[in-house]
Design a protein around this motif. Sequence first.
Motif, PDB file in Angstrom:
ATOM      1  N   LEU A 286       0.833  -1.196   0.000  1.00 17.55           N
ATOM      2  CA  LEU A 286       0.000   0.000   0.000  1.00 17.55           C
ATOM      3  C   LEU A 286       0.874   1.255   0.000  1.00 17.55           C
ATOM      4  O   LEU A 286       1.976   1.265   0.525  1.00 17.55           O
ATOM      5  N   SER A 287       0.333   2.335  -0.573  1.00 14.24           N
ATOM      6  CA  SER A 287       1.068   3.584  -0.742  1.00 14.24           C
ATOM      7  C   SER A 287       0.406   4.708   0.024  1.00 14.24           C
ATOM      8  O   SER A 287      -0.687   4.556   0.582  1.00 14.24           O
ATOM      9  N   THR A 288       1.052   5.859   0.043  1.00 16.09           N
ATOM     10  CA  THR A 288       0.408   7.095   0.462  1.00 16.09           C
ATOM     11  C   THR A 288      -0.331   7.634  -0.748  1.00 16.09           C
ATOM     12  O   THR A 288       0.282   7.897  -1.780  1.00 16.09           O
ATOM     13  N   GLY A 289      -1.644   7.779  -0.635  1.00 14.14           N
ATOM     14  CA  GLY A 289      -2.447   8.084  -1.815  1.00 14.14           C
ATOM     15  C   GLY A 289      -2.829   6.786  -2.511  1.00 14.14           C
ATOM     16  O   GLY A 289      -2.442   5.692  -2.085  1.00 14.14           O
ATOM     17  N   PRO A 290      -3.574   6.869  -3.614  1.00 16.82           N
ATOM     18  CA  PRO A 290      -4.086   5.661  -4.265  1.00 16.82           C
ATOM     19  C   PRO A 290      -3.022   4.718  -4.799  1.00 16.82           C
ATOM     20  O   PRO A 290      -3.254   3.514  -4.914  1.00 16.82           O
ATOM     21  N   GLY A 291      -1.852   5.227  -5.125  1.00 18.90           N
ATOM     22  CA  GLY A 291      -0.796   4.366  -5.643  1.00 18.90           C
ATOM     23  C   GLY A 291      -0.964   4.060  -7.117  1.00 18.90           C
ATOM     24  O   GLY A 291      -2.029   4.237  -7.706  1.00 18.90           O
ATOM     25  N   VAL A 292       0.113   3.581  -7.723  1.00 19.52           N
ATOM     26  CA  VAL A 292       0.131   3.252  -9.151  1.00 19.52           C
ATOM     27  C   VAL A 292       0.261   1.747  -9.314  1.00 19.52           C
ATOM     28  O   VAL A 292       1.103   1.113  -8.676  1.00 19.52           O
ATOM     29  N   CYS A 293      -0.566   1.173 -10.161  1.00 20.29           N
ATOM     30  CA  CYS A 293      -0.530  -0.273 -10.379  1.00 20.29           C
ATOM     31  C   CYS A 293       0.765  -0.684 -11.058  1.00 20.29           C
ATOM     32  O   CYS A 293       1.251  -0.007 -11.968  1.00 20.29           O
ATOM     33  N   ARG A 294       1.307  -1.800 -10.613  1.00 20.05           N
ATOM     34  CA  ARG A 294       2.507  -2.363 -11.198  1.00 20.05           C
ATOM     35  C   ARG A 294       2.174  -3.745 -11.760  1.00 20.05           C
ATOM     36  O   ARG A 294       1.635  -4.586 -11.046  1.00 20.05           O
ATOM     37  N   ASP A 295       2.449  -3.965 -13.009  1.00 19.65           N
ATOM     38  CA  ASP A 295       2.167  -5.248 -13.671  1.00 19.65           C
ATOM     39  C   ASP A 295       0.718  -5.688 -13.472  1.00 19.65           C
ATOM     40  O   ASP A 295       0.460  -6.819 -13.042  1.00 19.65           O
ATOM     41  N   PRO A 296      -0.268  -4.822 -13.775  1.00 21.93           N
ATOM     42  CA  PRO A 296      -1.657  -5.262 -13.568  1.00 21.93           C
ATOM     43  C   PRO A 296      -2.055  -6.324 -14.577  1.00 21.93           C
ATOM     44  O   PRO A 296      -1.630  -6.290 -15.734  1.00 21.93           O
TER      45      PRO A 296
ATOM     46  N   GLU B 171       8.864   2.744  -0.703  1.00 16.19           N
ATOM     47  CA  GLU B 171       9.320   3.797  -1.616  1.00 16.19           C
ATOM     48  C   GLU B 171       8.193   4.675  -2.123  1.00 16.19           C
ATOM     49  O   GLU B 171       8.430   5.788  -2.592  1.00 16.19           O
ATOM     50  N   THR B 172       6.942   4.208  -2.048  1.00 11.20           N
ATOM     51  CA  THR B 172       5.808   5.032  -2.490  1.00 11.20           C
ATOM     52  C   THR B 172       4.915   5.431  -1.321  1.00 11.20           C
ATOM     53  O   THR B 172       3.786   5.863  -1.531  1.00 11.20           O
ATOM     54  N   ALA B 173       5.428   5.300  -0.115  1.00  9.64           N
ATOM     55  CA  ALA B 173       4.645   5.635   1.076  1.00  9.64           C
ATOM     56  C   ALA B 173       5.430   6.599   1.961  1.00  9.64           C
ATOM     57  O   ALA B 173       5.924   6.218   3.029  1.00  9.64           O
ATOM     58  N   PRO B 174       5.566   7.866   1.532  1.00  8.69           N
ATOM     59  CA  PRO B 174       6.279   8.833   2.376  1.00  8.69           C
ATOM     60  C   PRO B 174       5.598   9.043   3.722  1.00  8.69           C
ATOM     61  O   PRO B 174       6.246   9.413   4.686  1.00  8.69           O
ATOM     62  N   ASP B 175       4.284   8.823   3.796  1.00  5.93           N
ATOM     63  CA  ASP B 175       3.610   8.787   5.094  1.00  5.93           C
ATOM     64  C   ASP B 175       3.106   7.361   5.318  1.00  5.93           C
ATOM     65  O   ASP B 175       2.063   6.962   4.806  1.00  5.93           O
TER      66      ASP B 175
END
Length: 558
Positions: free
Chosen positions: A228-238, A280-284
């Motif tokens: 999980l990310s901060t914000g919706p996040g970007v799909c990887r290899d969907p 790396e995609t979860a600064p919070d």
Amino acid sequence: MTRRIVRTGVQLSLLAIIVFFFIFFLDNRYRVLPQSIHSHLPLHHEGLIITDLTVQTCSSLNPLSSCKLDQNKWHRIEKDLYLGTGWVSKAYVHIKRKREDELTDDDKIIIDVRTGKLDPAMGEKSQASEKWESRPAGIWLKRSHKRGTADGKKTVTAVDVLFGADAVEPRPGWELVKPQALRLDTTGDNKEPRLTVRRGRPHKVEKAVPRIGKDGRFKILQISDLHLSTGPGVCRDPEPQGANGGQCDADPRTLEFVERIITEERPDFVVLSGDQVNGETAPDVQSAMFKIAGLLAEHKLPYAAIFGNHDDEGALTRQVQMLLYESLPYSLSEAGSNTIAGVGNYYVEVLAHGANKHSAMTLYFLDTHSYSPDKKKFDGYDWIKPNQIAWFKAAAEGLKAKDSHKQYTHTHLDMAFIHIPLPEYVINQEQVQDIVGSRKEGVTAPRYNSGFKDALVEQGIMAVSCGHDHANDYCHAAKDEKSGNSELWMCYAGGSGFGGYGGYGGYHRRVRLFEVDTNQARISTWKRLEYGDVAKRLDEQIIVDSGKIVPPKSRARA
């Protein structure tokens, strides 16, 4: 000699006092002490009431601007509202707060907070002494001269910041401030800051007690690698690539999948087996981990969490994250002893049905750490340490002794959960025919074998399940070298989150379920998919029957 000792003592005392005041002065001016220390200072103790709130913005281009208000009056929430992405700008929420017994008749207390555009009709409903007051970033406060108490339903007693339009607040007594995020000159990356407030005293969180159902069954949902990310996040290899017109927000799709499985399978317990957060995609980190915690709390599902190698790659350490888990409703997660390696070595006892207080089964959780501490000799990933294994053996022996003392004769169907697979997960070509499930990537187990698999067998653990390798989801029965008998099932959960890698050869995200039947002394397991044949129980098999390990009978299925 006595005079010398007295003189030395006085000199040391004076030096200690000077050092203390020097550090206090520096911290007051420049905040040199770690936030972990500030959290234990009297200013941060519970029982405080918020009297004012503001946002302070500063610019690196303006040497006269500062992101620190007078620290004798204001406490700064240590979250940059730009999450470090502002080219030259930073902004922080500051709050004033006092102890309830220090409030005077002249003090105002915050009884309501809004963000965004204020509805004019709201002002008409306010009393003359409770006008809405404007603050930076679109914040509106309603303050009252009424003394109030920390037990009051309106009195704001704590403030925090979460990020993202999909932010969730799982803490009892807390709520996200509506209707909008804070107004800042952000880049529109879906990580906008949102205020969250607590009213009244902290709510006491009662720990759930997992218990076997009246039908003798207990179902466990293992969710691994949510990323999980901060914000919706970007799909990887969907997979599939063109679903939803090619649009894919990672976290909403992941959580929608998990919620569907919860609704359809109705598990009794959830295991979060690592990499809940994609560092790396979860600064919070807090905003990321609260998403799954909020979903499980909404469904009133007790759960236990362990860490993977990505959870603490963001701003929060494992220790701080576990403190958060321990404070959340329905979480049975524990930091475990600080005298052994790792954070999150603990067990959860599942009690028998009814009023019985004896354990029907035990679930063990161990921290498999992250990367190898000795890359020259053992490149790759870390391993379970000897003192963790010693703790596990002592805990298992202690629980057996407790049961023996109470003269319970039931068969324990104990299990263990880890994140990084054990070296024994590696199989050769001859063993492929014995696995049940998919093997679409190599096993990234540690190169050093510390012997935890043997300890599991020695203590009669029936199955161990891990995550980490997203595109592997098989179960494999380890065999005794001398007798050739199966002695332990080792399973993968498969990757569940779209924020992490996946999609190898059309591989869809998935979760694993275990159902324990104490009447039959049986453990069954299967997987459920996010896409494709979503109603099917994939690779369903019985791995333990009549209290004994069932040898593999099925060939692997892609």
